[in-house]
Design a protein around this motif. Structure first.
Motif, PDB file in Angstrom:
ATOM      1  N   HIS A 357      33.566  33.640  56.187  1.00 57.02           N
ATOM      2  CA  HIS A 357      33.537  33.217  54.777  1.00 57.02           C
ATOM      3  C   HIS A 357      34.895  33.482  54.118  1.00 57.02           C
ATOM      4  O   HIS A 357      35.412  32.643  53.371  1.00 57.02           O
ATOM      5  CB  HIS A 357      32.430  33.974  54.039  1.00 57.02           C
ATOM      6  N   MET A 358      35.485  34.632  54.391  1.00 55.35           N
ATOM      7  CA  MET A 358      36.772  34.982  53.811  1.00 55.35           C
ATOM      8  C   MET A 358      37.872  34.058  54.306  1.00 55.35           C
ATOM      9  O   MET A 358      38.766  33.657  53.545  1.00 55.35           O
ATOM     10  CB  MET A 358      37.118  36.434  54.157  1.00 55.35           C
ATOM     11  N   ALA A 359      37.819  33.678  55.588  1.00 56.23           N
ATOM     12  CA  ALA A 359      38.837  32.791  56.132  1.00 56.23           C
ATOM     13  C   ALA A 359      38.809  31.423  55.449  1.00 56.23           C
ATOM     14  O   ALA A 359      39.846  30.780  55.281  1.00 56.23           O
ATOM     15  CB  ALA A 359      38.632  32.629  57.643  1.00 56.23           C
ATOM     16  N   ARG A 360      37.607  30.985  55.030  1.00 56.90           N
ATOM     17  CA  ARG A 360      37.510  29.707  54.324  1.00 56.90           C
ATOM     18  C   ARG A 360      38.106  29.781  52.924  1.00 56.90           C
ATOM     19  O   ARG A 360      38.529  28.765  52.369  1.00 56.90           O
ATOM     20  CB  ARG A 360      36.047  29.256  54.238  1.00 56.90           C
ATOM     21  N   GLN A 361      38.150  30.979  52.319  1.00 59.34           N
ATOM     22  CA  GLN A 361      38.681  31.139  50.974  1.00 59.34           C
ATOM     23  C   GLN A 361      40.185  31.408  50.961  1.00 59.34           C
ATOM     24  O   GLN A 361      40.836  31.224  49.939  1.00 59.34           O
ATOM     25  CB  GLN A 361      37.975  32.315  50.272  1.00 59.34           C
ATOM     26  N   ALA A 362      40.737  31.839  52.090  1.00 58.66           N
ATOM     27  CA  ALA A 362      42.143  32.252  52.144  1.00 58.66           C
ATOM     28  C   ALA A 362      43.058  31.034  52.210  1.00 58.66           C
ATOM     29  O   ALA A 362      42.647  29.950  52.631  1.00 58.66           O
ATOM     30  CB  ALA A 362      42.376  33.145  53.362  1.00 58.66           C
ATOM     31  N   PRO A 363      44.330  31.174  51.767  1.00 57.35           N
ATOM     32  CA  PRO A 363      45.290  30.070  51.906  1.00 57.35           C
ATOM     33  C   PRO A 363      45.545  29.758  53.367  1.00 57.35           C
ATOM     34  O   PRO A 363      45.251  30.554  54.266  1.00 57.35           O
ATOM     35  CB  PRO A 363      46.551  30.609  51.208  1.00 57.35           C
ATOM     36  N   GLN A 364      46.136  28.594  53.619  1.00 58.50           N
ATOM     37  CA  GLN A 364      46.301  28.107  54.990  1.00 58.50           C
ATOM     38  C   GLN A 364      47.172  29.035  55.831  1.00 58.50           C
ATOM     39  O   GLN A 364      46.922  29.228  57.013  1.00 58.50           O
ATOM     40  CB  GLN A 364      46.891  26.701  54.965  1.00 58.50           C
ATOM     41  N   ASP A 365      48.216  29.611  55.204  1.00 56.07           N
ATOM     42  CA  ASP A 365      49.124  30.490  55.956  1.00 56.07           C
ATOM     43  C   ASP A 365      48.824  31.955  55.683  1.00 56.07           C
ATOM     44  O   ASP A 365      49.706  32.783  55.621  1.00 56.07           O
ATOM     45  CB  ASP A 365      50.585  30.171  55.617  1.00 56.07           C
ATOM     46  N   SER A 366      47.549  32.260  55.509  1.00 55.34           N
ATOM     47  CA  SER A 366      47.144  33.627  55.198  1.00 55.34           C
ATOM     48  C   SER A 366      47.523  34.590  56.320  1.00 55.34           C
ATOM     49  O   SER A 366      47.484  34.247  57.497  1.00 55.34           O
ATOM     50  CB  SER A 366      45.637  33.684  54.965  1.00 55.34           C
ATOM     51  N   SER A 367      47.865  35.807  55.926  1.00 48.11           N
ATOM     52  CA  SER A 367      48.212  36.838  56.914  1.00 48.11           C
ATOM     53  C   SER A 367      47.131  37.907  57.018  1.00 48.11           C
ATOM     54  O   SER A 367      47.323  38.912  57.678  1.00 48.11           O
ATOM     55  CB  SER A 367      49.539  37.513  56.513  1.00 48.11           C
ATOM     56  N   HIS A 368      45.958  37.679  56.369  1.00 48.41           N
ATOM     57  CA  HIS A 368      44.959  38.752  56.341  1.00 48.41           C
ATOM     58  C   HIS A 368      44.372  39.028  57.719  1.00 48.41           C
ATOM     59  O   HIS A 368      44.075  40.177  58.044  1.00 48.41           O
ATOM     60  CB  HIS A 368      43.841  38.403  55.355  1.00 48.41           C
ATOM     61  N   ILE A 369      44.239  38.000  58.564  1.00 51.94           N
ATOM     62  CA  ILE A 369      43.655  38.224  59.883  1.00 51.94           C
ATOM     63  C   ILE A 369      44.556  39.110  60.724  1.00 51.94           C
ATOM     64  O   ILE A 369      44.104  40.043  61.390  1.00 51.94           O
ATOM     65  CB  ILE A 369      43.405  36.881  60.585  1.00 51.94           C
ATOM     66  N   LYS A 370      45.863  38.848  60.694  1.00 54.61           N
ATOM     67  CA  LYS A 370      46.783  39.647  61.500  1.00 54.61           C
ATOM     68  C   LYS A 370      46.854  41.090  61.008  1.00 54.61           C
ATOM     69  O   LYS A 370      47.050  42.014  61.797  1.00 54.61           O
ATOM     70  CB  LYS A 370      48.167  39.008  61.483  1.00 54.61           C
ATOM     71  N   CYS A 371      46.706  41.286  59.706  1.00 55.65           N
ATOM     72  CA  CYS A 371      46.773  42.655  59.183  1.00 55.65           C
ATOM     73  C   CYS A 371      45.564  43.479  59.602  1.00 55.65           C
ATOM     74  O   CYS A 371      45.598  44.709  59.528  1.00 55.65           O
ATOM     75  CB  CYS A 371      46.866  42.635  57.656  1.00 55.65           C
TER      76      CYS A 371
END
Length: 471
Positions: A357-371
């Protein structure tokens, strides 16, 4: 008349021009202003008479002098125009310089952003180690393998009284789109179990406060399959005629096969499923291109598949769904000495759904997954952008430091009533008091000191990466 007289009269008229008087002034003020105005009028008349006399005395002035006076007036006016022109040109150049300065700053900022983007890509791609495998490809391959296993095994278990295998669910970091810094990616899969015909599952909560987390036992009971109005007439009813059913079906009931006493046994379930996997492997299409190795484990079935080019590891867990929610009790161990009839409650499926769900809300070049391989996020998902990477990392580290100092960190799922509606929680989970995940640090000061030192080491290493490019 002389030019200085003209300018003097003009200045006097401007300075001494009577200002409007409001209605609120008293009578004394009004009379005083009228007297002042009369004096000014008399002074003006006197000055005009003097100017006339002066003009008569100079009636013999030459045309050259008159021309010179006019030139003085024009020169003064020209000077004013020149000053205005100079002022206008100065403002125009200042405006151009200001615009040029802004453009230069914008260009400099763009260059700094490009440099920062390069440094960030270097940090994320080079210094944070990622697996060679494509996670999405690995997830798809894993789910295809397990679905084939459950399909083949399900057909083999027809007309038996073993647990029914439901559709597998992928969970954990690999299915969330990230992975911890490991030598090999582990694809975790949960296979829900439902009771076979003539059996029911009842979940019993273990209230032992000495054991961590929320734990359950799965009590298996035989269910009557007789008509309601005629109990006991059905000879294939396990509850009323267990011996007849065994003799006719040549199959044991679940209590006789995979239970210890009245409770479903995790270790027996694992051994039973591993035997089925070994027996059915040659019937799967994957067996033509992969080699399967079963790894020993007491509470999960671990499958390693490899060929000449690559290998991957699948960990299969078993669980029972709580009502129709995303919360399961599973075979995952809770400590080294987890009893075989204990099924700890897990929130991994709900957490995986939250990350999607969070990945769908994040911008396209989001860095949250890598963090996530460093620490959990605390900044709103809408701001997970590469440009704010340092801010995100700094904020997360600060939250971690405060939690360690206070020895308190609340569970994310338990008691959380703000989760998206697509994540289904039982009422007791939704209304529960969030437990303190750092409870062990309160009980053990030495462990708390080690945790603080580990945090300081992490903070120091990240500082070296950002400052010197050394991990």
């Amino acid at each position: 008349m002389d030019s200085w007289v003209f300018w003097f009269l003009l200045l006097q008229s401007v300075v001494q021009y009577p200002q409007p008087v409001g209605d609120g002034l008293d009578e004394v003020t009004r009379l005083r202003l009228e007297a002042c105005a009369k004096l000014q009028e008399q002074e003006k008349i006197r000055l005009e008479q003097e100017v006339e006399q002066l003009a008569l005395m100079q009636s013999g002035i030459s045309w050259g002098d008159l021309h010179w006076s006019a030139l003085q007036t024009w020169a003064f006016s020209g000077l004013l125009v020149l000053l205005l022109a100079v002022w206008f040109m100065w403002r125009k150049r200042s405006y151009k310089a200001e615009i040029s300065g802004k453009k230069e700053k914008e260009k400099q900022k763009e260059e700094e952003d490009e440099t920062w983007a390069y440094d960030l890509r270097w940090l994320l791609d080079e210094r944070i180690q990622w697996p060679v495998q494509d996670l999405q490809t690995g997830c798809n391959r894993t789910m295809a393998l397990i679905d084939n296993f459950t399909s083949v095994i399900g057909r083999a278990l027809t007309r038996t009284f073993y647990p029914v295998l439901q559709q597998a669910i992928g969970f954990g970091s690999a299915f969330e789109g990230w992975t911890a810094r490991e030598e090999e990616v582990v694809y975790r899969v949960l296979i829900p179990l439902s009771p076979p015909l003539g059996h029911t599952f009842h979940l019993e909560r273990d209230n032992d406060q000495q054991k961590p987390g929320r734990n359950f036992r799965v009590r298996v009971e035989l269910e009557c399959s007789c008509p309601r109005e005629h109990p006991g007439v059905n000879l294939l009813c396990f509850l009323h005629h267990p011996d007849v059913v065994r003799r006719r079906t040549q199959q044991p009931n679940l209590l006789d096969s995979l239970c210890t006493g009245f409770y479903l046994d995790v270790q027996k379930i694992v051994l039973w499923f591993c035997a089925l996997v070994r027996a059915s492997w040659r019937r799967l299409p994957q067996s033509r291109s992969w080699h399967l190795v079963l790894l020993a484990s007491t509470r999960s079935c671990n499958l390693r598949l490899n060929n000449d080019q690559e290998s991957f590891l699948v960990k299969v867990l078993f669980g029972v769904q709580r009502h129709t929610s995303d919360i399961f009790i599973t075979s995952r161990p809770r400590g080294a000495q987890t009893p075989s009839i204990m099924w700890p409650e897990t929130y991994a499926v709900a957490e995986t759904k939250f990350f999607r769900h969070m990945a769908r809300q994040a911008p396209q070049d989001s860095s949250h997954i890598k963090c996530l391989q460093l620490l959990a996020c605390t900044i709103p998902v809408s701001r997970w952008h590469r440009r704010y990477f340092l801010l995100q990392l700094s904020d997360a580290l600060e939250q971690l430091r405060l939690s360690l100092e206070e020895k308190h960190l609340e569970h994310f799922i338990l008691g959380n009533q703000r989760l998206p509606e697509e994540i289904r929680l039982p009422q007791d989970v939704q209304r529960a008091k969030p437990p303190n995940l750092f409870h062990g640090l309160v009980q053990d000061p030495a462990t708390h000191s080690q945790a603080m030192q580990a945090y300081l080491d992490l903070h120091h290493r990240l500082a070296r990466v950002l400052a010197y490019g050394q991990f």
